[in-house]
Design a protein around this motif. Sequence first.
Motif, short mmCIF file in Angstrom:
data_model
loop_
_atom_site.label_atom_id
_atom_site.label_comp_id
_atom_site.label_asym_id
_atom_site.label_seq_id
_atom_site.Cartn_x
_atom_site.Cartn_y
_atom_site.Cartn_z
N UNK A 72 -13.46 0.58 -1.54
CA UNK A 72 -14.22 1.68 -1.75
C UNK A 72 -15.28 0.92 -2.46
N UNK A 73 -16.00 0.22 -1.78
CA UNK A 73 -17.07 -1.70 -2.53
C UNK A 73 -18.67 -0.98 -2.21
N UNK A 117 -25.64 -3.96 0.47
CA UNK A 117 -24.88 -4.30 -0.99
C UNK A 117 -25.27 -3.76 -2.28
N UNK A 118 -26.70 -2.61 -1.46
CA UNK A 118 -27.31 -1.43 -2.63
C UNK A 118 -26.44 -0.59 -2.31
N UNK A 119 -25.45 -0.14 -1.48
CA UNK A 119 -25.07 1.25 -1.18
C UNK A 119 -23.10 1.11 -1.39
N UNK A 120 -23.09 1.92 -1.33
CA UNK A 120 -21.21 2.16 -1.53
C UNK A 120 -20.87 2.27 -0.29
N UNK A 121 -20.05 1.15 0.67
CA UNK A 121 -18.99 1.63 1.85
C UNK A 121 -17.39 1.79 0.99
N UNK A 122 -17.44 2.43 2.53
CA UNK A 122 -16.14 2.80 2.23
C UNK A 122 -15.08 2.07 3.77
N UNK A 123 -14.47 0.87 3.36
CA UNK A 123 -13.63 0.30 4.24
C UNK A 123 -12.05 0.48 4.47
N UNK A 124 -12.08 0.55 5.97
CA UNK A 124 -10.05 1.35 6.02
C UNK A 124 -9.59 -0.11 7.09
N UNK A 125 -8.24 -0.55 6.72
CA UNK A 125 -8.06 -1.49 8.06
C UNK A 125 -6.65 -1.26 7.84
N UNK A 126 -6.83 -0.56 9.53
CA UNK A 126 -5.87 0.48 10.04
C UNK A 126 -4.61 -0.02 11.10
N UNK A 127 -2.68 -0.59 10.37
CA UNK A 127 -2.39 -1.22 10.85
C UNK A 127 -1.81 -0.65 12.14
N UNK A 128 -2.25 -0.88 13.25
CA UNK A 128 -1.72 -0.71 14.84
C UNK A 128 -0.49 -0.52 15.87
N UNK A 164 -14.61 0.80 -6.24
CA UNK A 164 -15.11 2.61 -6.07
C UNK A 164 -13.78 3.14 -6.23
N UNK A 165 -13.78 4.41 -6.13
CA UNK A 165 -11.99 4.84 -5.70
C UNK A 165 -12.24 5.30 -4.94
#
Length: 458
Positions: A72-73, A117-128, A164-165
């Motif tokens: 979370x960034x 950049x003005x909001x929080x983003x959830x990023x996921x990197x998913x191993x396929x 973030x968390x």
Amino acid sequence: MMKALLILLLSIVSIIRADVQSINALKISPMGSVNGGLIIDGTDYRINFLGRSEVQGTTRRFDWPGIQIRLRISNTSFLDVLLQSAGFYEIIVDNQPINSIQMNSQDFTRIASNLDPNTWHNIEIYKKNEAELTSVRPYISLYILIPQVATLKSVRIADQGKFGRFISSKRRIEFVGDSITCGYGVIPPSVPCSGNGPNGAWESAFDNYVRMTATDLAADVTRVSWSGRGMVQNCCGLPPPVMPTLYNQTLGTDAKSKWNFKSWVPQAVVINLGTNDHNGNPAPSLDTFAAGYTQFIKDLRARYANVTVFTLCGGMVEGAFCDAVSKVSSANGAHYVNIPALTSNQMGCDGHPNTYGNRVMADLLVDLISKKMRWPILSRVGSHGPIEFIDRPMNDLPNGLISASSPADCQNRCFARSDCQVWAFDTCGTRCWLKSAASTGVPSICRASAPSLLAQEL
């Protein structure tokens, strides 16, 4: 004087100890600016890592399919990762898949860009991919499978960026299986695919029934799965180990790595094994298979005291082995799901289920887990569009009240009729209403409904 000197010396020692602890903390989780970016190492607590992994210094090593690296960034327009791996990964930004990439760089790879950049983003990197299909090298007419371990070294955002968390789900499910659970053959380049050699691009743990189940139930899932492996015997003359042995390992490629079962405790475990036992050379006796299956369920309960066990069989195999799984499940308090034989439009590579076949599996499993675990289905995407848990009254078609086994089955029946514009399903029973026109959705217990995707396309 001596007392004052002693107090001074003790104070200095305390300061030195505090400084050493601070330095050690920095070594464990360094954060610095390199090439205009803010970097944290692969074991930093702000990286939410879902799946089995081994910590080695400041890096994290892993090889099972379906591993998720979640962050979370904010205050950054990009995210880079230094991930040494030959596998394919799905990139998800704010719950939306945006790209599928193959990691093969020894340097940072840009995972996401043009972020607000003005909001929080959830990023996921998913191993396929599973370990054995992360690298496939052709050699004359043979294809050599080279198991590989991925290594997460560090993550980079903008200098002024913030971590973030990432919030984990309170619902936890573990899957144990073979190539079907890995997602092999989900994305076929052609049908049939045999003769072209196995390829990591065909396999997607992201596009199969495990991830679909996780999405529908808003659950965190991990998986321990490897193509060709069975409960007591592997497929096609493949030598040991079998899955119950591999299940004890942190890394599937390292027999010495032992998993700590207390580190992540699921409320439910789903077992999908038996297809490869059936295709063993020769196949084990049904008694041997049933005994091995029974022992594995007992071992699960010894590790996870209050776990609920679900079992699957079918799709690629039918008959005696699935009957054995059903009987073992009944005798040991597990909940069995029979998967119907795959139809031609549900097959991907080498007879494995494609995304449609996986959706059918997920629908059956989700409905059973929801009932037995008392977990409401929070969202669902069926084979023909979204499923909403509200009612849409009125506008029933003549003879439009039929019976269906699930919301997805009701949706499929509506899609099959050109005069059906909307459907509604009794989630506490089996009634399915096919409707001629849409009406305003209203909150209601025991109801699921949606406009037909066919109607939306028209």
